[in-house]
Motif scaffolding. Structure first.
Motif, PDB file in Angstrom:
ATOM      1  N   GLU A 198     -45.015  29.635  14.009  1.00 22.20           N
ATOM      2  CA  GLU A 198     -45.163  30.141  15.369  1.00 22.20           C
ATOM      3  C   GLU A 198     -43.927  29.816  16.203  1.00 22.20           C
ATOM      4  OE1 GLU A 198     -47.396  32.096  15.980  1.00 22.20           O
ATOM      5  OE2 GLU A 198     -49.222  31.619  14.869  1.00 22.20           O
ATOM      6  N   GLN A 199     -43.915  30.328  17.439  1.00 18.29           N
ATOM      7  CA  GLN A 199     -42.771  30.090  18.317  1.00 18.29           C
ATOM      8  C   GLN A 199     -42.626  28.599  18.601  1.00 18.29           C
ATOM      9  OE1 GLN A 199     -42.688  32.629  21.727  1.00 18.29           O
ATOM     10  NE2 GLN A 199     -41.175  31.413  22.810  1.00 18.29           N
ATOM     11  N   LYS A 215     -41.172  24.428  23.923  1.00 20.46           N
ATOM     12  CA  LYS A 215     -40.036  24.312  24.833  1.00 20.46           C
ATOM     13  C   LYS A 215     -39.621  22.849  24.995  1.00 20.46           C
ATOM     14  CE  LYS A 215     -41.049  28.443  27.565  1.00 20.46           C
ATOM     15  NZ  LYS A 215     -41.288  28.979  28.936  1.00 20.46           N
ATOM     16  N   THR A 217     -44.687  22.243  16.318  1.00 21.79           N
ATOM     17  CA  THR A 217     -44.541  23.689  16.168  1.00 21.79           C
ATOM     18  C   THR A 217     -45.785  24.238  15.474  1.00 21.79           C
ATOM     19  OG1 THR A 217     -42.142  23.533  15.997  1.00 21.79           O
ATOM     20  CG2 THR A 217     -43.167  25.537  15.137  1.00 21.79           C
ATOM     21  N   ARG A 257     -40.349  41.174  22.528  1.00 21.53           N
ATOM     22  CA  ARG A 257     -41.195  40.282  21.720  1.00 21.53           C
ATOM     23  C   ARG A 257     -40.350  39.413  20.796  1.00 21.53           C
ATOM     24  NH1 ARG A 257     -45.127  45.360  20.266  1.00 21.53           N
ATOM     25  NH2 ARG A 257     -46.084  45.540  22.329  1.00 21.53           N
ATOM     26  N   ASN A 258     -39.066  39.325  21.107  1.00 24.79           N
ATOM     27  CA  ASN A 258     -38.122  38.484  20.365  1.00 24.79           C
ATOM     28  C   ASN A 258     -37.882  38.957  18.936  1.00 24.79           C
ATOM     29  OD1 ASN A 258     -37.637  36.523  22.496  1.00 24.79           O
ATOM     30  ND2 ASN A 258     -39.716  35.780  22.119  1.00 24.79           N
ATOM     31  N   GLN A 293     -47.463  39.808  11.197  1.00 22.01           N
ATOM     32  CA  GLN A 293     -47.242  39.548  12.616  1.00 22.01           C
ATOM     33  C   GLN A 293     -47.395  40.852  13.398  1.00 22.01           C
ATOM     34  OE1 GLN A 293     -44.018  36.532  13.506  1.00 22.01           O
ATOM     35  NE2 GLN A 293     -43.294  37.164  11.486  1.00 22.01           N
TER      36      GLN A 293
END
Length: 275
Positions: A46-47, A50, A65, A150-151, A262
């Motif tokens: 996953e992303q 931060k 993560t 969406r990167n 995804q």
């Protein structure tokens, strides 16, 4: 007036019916060779979390993560053909060659059909709220922008699949056929040669859902968004002769499956092929 008794000449080579004769998608998806089991498990990272400042106590807040798994079930698919010995003797051309040719062509179609129907067709993200669009350079750029929001990056190997009619609109765009923007000349070479444009690969495909209707489905997707698993050792060809019952056989089989890994990396595009 023709003579009453005429002679016919029989051609001994097969004229193959028009059909898809290759797999277009196997190199555009994430592949996995399965050694054991009835499903492949794709781990998805996953992303990343931060950065954060130190807490009031001076300690660094620990984070993890996220990760998940997508399971891709596999299924055995077979194409078994039989022809009597007598049919091979009396046929106009080589029937064993006919079985081999058709088996190979169908195996290519099988791979693409599973990727399209079991993975891409399950996408929930639609462009223009699912309403049909005209394929222009601007449309493609907006779809790419949606993926980038969406990167999904160009480095993620983005592929566009177009129906023949959508491809016809796409290749009419000046920005697409201009040699300053593409590395091939689509109007001079093979009409169905894939084009690299806008940081993505574009290709024509005749196996897309609804092709030829006012609700045809095209797709834009990243390689990491689709998984295709094949069982090693359970894919191949058997051929031979059954002498007891007097027939030749040809069996082509593949054990595989595909799933969407995804959702954010796939966009469904509706096109009116009848427009």
């Amino acid at each position: 007036m023709s003579y009453q008794i005429t002679q016919e000449q029989y051609r001994q080579e097969w004229t193959v019916a028009f059909q898809r004769g290759m797999t277009y998608l196997k190199d555009s998806v994430t592949k996995e060779m399965l050694l054991k089991g009835n499903e492949a498990v794709f781990p998805i990272q996953e992303q990343a979390p931060k950065f954060s400042a130190r807490g009031a106590n001076g300690r660094l807040p620990a984070q993890r993560t996220g990760a998940r798994q997508v399971r891709v079930p596999i299924e055995e698919k077979n194409l078994l053909q039989r022809e009597l010995d007598f049919n091979l003797l009396t046929a106009q051309a080589d029937v064993r060659e006919l079985m081999q040719n058709s088996s190979v062509l169908e195996s290519y179609r099988e791979i693409d059909d599973v990727i399209i129907n079991d993975a891409l067709a399950t996408a929930t993200n639609t462009y223009n709220s699912g309403n049909a669009v005209q394929v222009t350079a601007g449309t493609v750029q907006k779809i790419l922008a949606t993926l980038h929001e969406r990167n999904v990056r160009s480095a993620d190997m983005i592929t566009f699949l177009w129906t023949p009619m959508a491809w016809a609109e796409f290749t009419q765009q000046v920005a697409v056929i201009n040699v300053e923007y593409v590395d091939t000349k689509p109007l001079m070479g093979d009409y169905d040669t894939p084009i690299k444009w806008g940081g993505a690969k574009h290709m024509i495909h005749t196996g897309l859902p609804g092709m030829g209707t006012n609700n045809a489905k095209c797709y834009a997707f990243a390689k990491a968004a689709v998984g295709h698993a094949v069982a090693e050792g359970l894919t191949g060809v058997y051929m031979g002769q059954n002498e007891e019952e007097g027939y030749y056989y040809h069996r082509n089989f593949i054990t595989h499956g595909a799933r969407l890994l995804q959702q954010s990396g796939v966009i469904e595009i509706t096109h009116n092929d009848n427009a």
